[in-house]
Design an enzyme around this catalytic site. Structure first.
Site, PDB file in Angstrom:
ATOM      1  N   HIS A  29      16.789  65.495  25.342  1.00  0.00           N
ATOM      2  CA  HIS A  29      15.758  65.045  24.041  1.00  0.00           C
ATOM      3  C   HIS A  29      15.892  66.608  23.196  1.00  0.00           C
ATOM      4  O   HIS A  29      15.946  67.555  23.944  1.00  0.00           O
ATOM      5  CB  HIS A  29      14.319  65.173  24.536  1.00  0.00           C
ATOM      6  CG  HIS A  29      13.318  65.246  23.322  1.00  0.00           C
ATOM      7  ND1 HIS A  29      12.509  66.074  23.371  1.00  0.00           N
ATOM      8  CD2 HIS A  29      13.212  64.401  22.175  1.00  0.00           C
ATOM      9  CE1 HIS A  29      11.837  65.959  22.045  1.00  0.00           C
ATOM     10  NE2 HIS A  29      12.188  64.984  21.625  1.00  0.00           N
ATOM     11  N   SER A  30      15.972  66.391  22.097  1.00  0.00           N
ATOM     12  CA  SER A  30      16.110  67.584  21.195  1.00  0.00           C
ATOM     13  C   SER A  30      17.072  68.668  21.455  1.00  0.00           C
ATOM     14  O   SER A  30      18.246  68.407  21.187  1.00  0.00           O
ATOM     15  CB  SER A  30      14.457  68.033  21.215  1.00  0.00           C
ATOM     16  OG  SER A  30      14.288  68.962  19.951  1.00  0.00           O
TER      17      SER A  30
END
Length: 336
Positions: free
Chosen positions: A137-138
């Site tokens: 994520h991210s």
């Protein structure tokens, strides 16, 4: 007394903070979370500067999907999603160095994104894996992109959430950020040497600061999943807590890559690749660079692209919005 406050914190964190599942059918992110628990084991992976902490779901004899979180988050980012993943798969959600319960880097060392790419190699070596499956994520979606490009033969599956690739910055932004972060890193080092405790907050303030600090991306109710591994009781102020991640993360060095390099990386990714974009989240760069990279990635016949309604942390706030997409992909790439 300190032990009593730690126990109070633990009770506050675990009060309703089991792994959770929202009701489907368009339930608003402001509604109560329904809980769904799944057993996990806390693990510690040795590294030269200490250890990497993680949460291992599922059987130990099955090579897990390696879950990696965003900047200043921790392994708790997948607490609500992990119980929804296919039961035949194991899942290892780790705290990156300086985050969560993992060791901080040594004094005098700055954090850099490329170190997290090498960390994947370290974890593979420790567990004798020939291949790795990545869910990032991210910041870790960016690093998963880089790892998959640098070591395409080592990746059998890559799932990226919300940030597609290293963002493109102009020369002025890069130079200004470098000078600012180098200076600020020394200021943070001096503060660490002083031994002073970070500012402490009562519980509601802590939740509010995390919520606001994420630009309201993390729902108030979901903050507890990150705070479990990201705060400690204050030794000076009873019933207050402070953020326990390494403050040097605020001056981390990030990639300064040109579009040409990013497009070359995109062309080198050969593994099955799923990317999910949250529509209420920003692109963190001029969208033309994002679109150009998507165009290259789509040449990979095993690339899948999906968009979902939600914030940058939709996988944490409303995991059912991404779980069915992720599970379909996993079942194709690593079936029972």
């Amino acid at each position: 007394m300190r032990g009593q406050r730690s126990l109070h914190l633990l009770k506050q964190l675990t009060n309703g903070a089991q792994q959770s599942l929202r009701q489907a059918h368009g339930q608003s992110s402001t509604n109560s979370l329904k809980t769904l628990t799944k057993h996990y084991e806390e693990v510690s992976i040795p590294v030269p500067w200490g250890h990497i902490a993680g949460k291992w779901y599922g059987p130990k004899h099955v090579r897990p999907i390696l879950g990696m979180h965003g900047w200043q988050d921790n392994a708790g980012t997948f607490d609500t999603l992990a119980p929804l993943l296919p039961n035949h798969m194991s899942f290892l959600s780790i705290d990156a160095p300086g985050h969560g319960l993992s060791s901080w880097l040594p004094k005098g060392v700055m954090y850099h994104s490329i170190d997290y790419v090498q960390l994947v190699l370290r974890i593979m070596e420790e567990h004798n894996w020939d291949k790795v499956s990545i869910l990032g994520h991210s910041m870790s979606s960016i690093n998963g992109f880089v790892f998959s490009a640098l070591f395409p033969e080592k990746v059998d599956m890559f799932i990226g959430l919300d940030i597609l690739k290293p963002p493109i910055r102009n020369a002025n932004q890069i130079v200004n950020a470098l000078s600012e972060r180098l200076e600020n890193s020394l200021k943070l080092e001096r503060r660490l040497r002083s031994g002073s405790e970070p500012p402490a907050y009562d519980w509601d303030q802590l939740v509010e600061r995390l919520h606001q600090g994420s630009n309201k991306s993390v729902d108030m109710e979901a903050c507890k999943y990150l705070l479990q591994r990201n705060c400690k009781p204050s030794s000076h102020e009873p019933h207050k807590y402070y953020f326990s991640r390494d403050n040097r993360l605020k001056t981390s060095q990030f990639y300064t890559l040109s579009l040409e390099i990013v497009l070359e990386m995109a062309a080198r990714i050969k593994a099955p690749h799923l990317f999910i974009k949250a529509l209420q989240a920003p692109y963190y760069e001029n969208k033309k660079y994002y679109d150009a990279t998507l165009e290259v990635l789509r040449k990979n016949p095993q690339f899948e692209f999906h968009e979902v309604e939600g914030t940058h942390h939709v996988h944490l706030n409303e995991p059912e919005k991404v779980a069915h997409i992720i599970n379909s992909f996993i079942n194709k790439c690593r079936p029972l």
